[in-house]
Design a protein around this motif. Structure first.
Motif: not given
Length: 305
Positions: A144-152, A154-166
Motif C-alpha cells: 500500500c503506497k500513500v501519496n501526501l503532502v507535508d505542511v510545507k 512537499n509531495g511525499i510518497s511512502r509505503d503504509a502499514k495497516i495497524v487496525g481495521f473494522d
C-alpha cells in the motif's frame, strides 16, 4: 412522428371573444389618465433595488466562491491518495524486499482510494474495503503506497502499514513513517447536528485524479448501507456530492472544512457503472468512537471481549 404517438397533446387554442361583447369599465380617456397611477402603484409595490443593494448582490457570488476555494486549499493537504500495489514476486530476503519497495516498476496498481490524516504521528483513516487485500494478505505480495503532502507543501510518497481495521463499520487505519516531515491532521466536525439541505463537499481521488473537490448537499440522514462483512452500517449520511471509484475513504466536509463523514458508497444503476447521485458517508461521530481503538489495539472495542 406525430406528437400524439408520443403521448403529447397540444392544448386547444381558445377563440378570442367578440369585441362587441366586451364591456369596458371606463373610457379610453380615463384609461390614459389611469395608466400612470397604475404604473406608480406597481413601482411602489415592487421597489427597484438601490445601487448599494445591487453591488451587495454582485459581491455575494464571488464571496461564496472564495469561501469554497479557501475551504479546499485549507483541507486538501490533509487528504491522501492510496494506491494498492501487487508485487510481481515475493521477496526472498530483507535486502530484496527493500529493493522491491523502492522499485514501483515491480508492482502493479490494483486499485486506488482516498484517506485523510488523523494525527501528526502518521495515522491515516480510510475505508476497510480500500485496503482489505492488504489486511487479509499472507503472501507478502500486497503493498500500500500513500501519496501526501507535508505542511510545507512537499509531495511525499511512502509505503503504509495497516495497524487496525473494522469491517463492520468499513474503517481502517494506516501508518506511515515520515521523519523530518510535519503533517497536517484534518479538522474534525460533528455529525450529530447535521441537517438535510446544508452544503457539503467531498474531497478525494476519483478514478485516480488526485485532490478532486465535488459539491452537494446533505440529502438524507440515518440511512442504512451494507458493510464489507455483510452487516448493516446504520446512521449513514446521504449526499448528492459526487462520490465515484477512488473517492472511498476520503472526507466529506462541511462549509467550514470540518470533516463530517467518510465517503464510503454510491448507489449505481445496475449494468451502467454510473452513479445515480445517491451517495453515502459514515458519520464522523462513529469514526471518532472507533478509530482510537483501532490505533491502540488493532481491533474494534467490540472484539476486545
Amino acid at each position: 412522428m406525430a406528437l400524439g404517438s408520443l403521448g403529447i397533446r397540444l392544448l386547444p387554442v381558445s377563440s378570442p371573444p367578440n369585441s362587441s361583447e366586451i364591456s369596458l369599465p371606463f373610457s379610453s380617456r380615463r384609461a390614459i389618465v389611469f395608466a400612470p397611477t397604475v404604473l406608480m402603484a406597481s413601482l411602489l409595490a415592487f421597489p427597484v433595488p438601490s445601487f448599494a443593494a445591487l453591488l451587495q448582490l454582485q459581491d455575494e457570488v464571488p464571496q461564496e466562491e472564495d469561501r469554497i476555494v479557501g475551504l479546499f486549499q485549507e483541507t486538501s493537504p490533509s487528504v491522501v491518495c492510496i494506491k494498492n500495489l501487487e508485487i510481481a514476486k515475493k521477496p526472498q530476503n530483507p535486502s530484496e524486499e527493500a529493493m522491491l519497495i523502492e522499485d514501483d516498476e515491480n508492482a502493479k496498481v490494483k486499485g486506488t482510494g482516498s484517506g485523510f490524516i488523523w494525527d501528526k504521528f502518521g495515522h491515516i483513516v480510510t475505508n476497510y474495503h480500500v485496503v482489505s487485500a492488504l489486511a487479509t494478505d499472507n503472501s507478502g505480495l500486497q503493498r500500500c503506497k500513500v501519496n501526501l503532502v507535508d505542511v510545507k507543501g512537499n509531495g511525499i510518497s511512502r509505503d503504509a502499514k495497516i495497524v487496525g481495521f473494522d469491517p463492520e463499520y468499513d474503517l481502517a487505519v494506516l501508518k506511515v513513517e515520515l521523519q523530518g516531515h510535519e503533517l497536517k491532521p484534518i479538522v474534525f466536525g460533528t455529525s450529530r447536528s447535521l441537517r438535510v439541505g446544508q452544503s457539503c463537499y467531498a474531497i478525494g481521488n476519483p478514478f485516480g485524479y488526485e485532490k478532486t473537490l465535488t459539491a452537494g448537499v446533505i440529502s438524507g440522514l440515518g440511512r442504512e448501507i451494507p458493510s464489507p462483512n455483510g452487516r448493516a452500517i446504520r446512521g449513514a449520511i446521504q449526499t448528492d456530492a459526487a462520490i465515484s471509484a477512488g473517492n472511498s475513504g476520503g472526507p466529506l466536509v462541511d462549509l467550514y472544512g470540518h470533516v463530517i463523514g467518510v465517503n464510503t458508497a454510491t448507489f449505481t444503476r445496475k449494468g451502467t457503472g454510473m452513479s445515480s447521485g445517491v451517495n453515502f458517508a459514515i458519520p464522523i461521530d462513529t469514526v471518532v468512537r472507533t478509530v482510537p481503538y483501532l490505533i491502540v489495539y488493532g481491533t474494534p472495542y467490540s472484539e476486545r471481549f
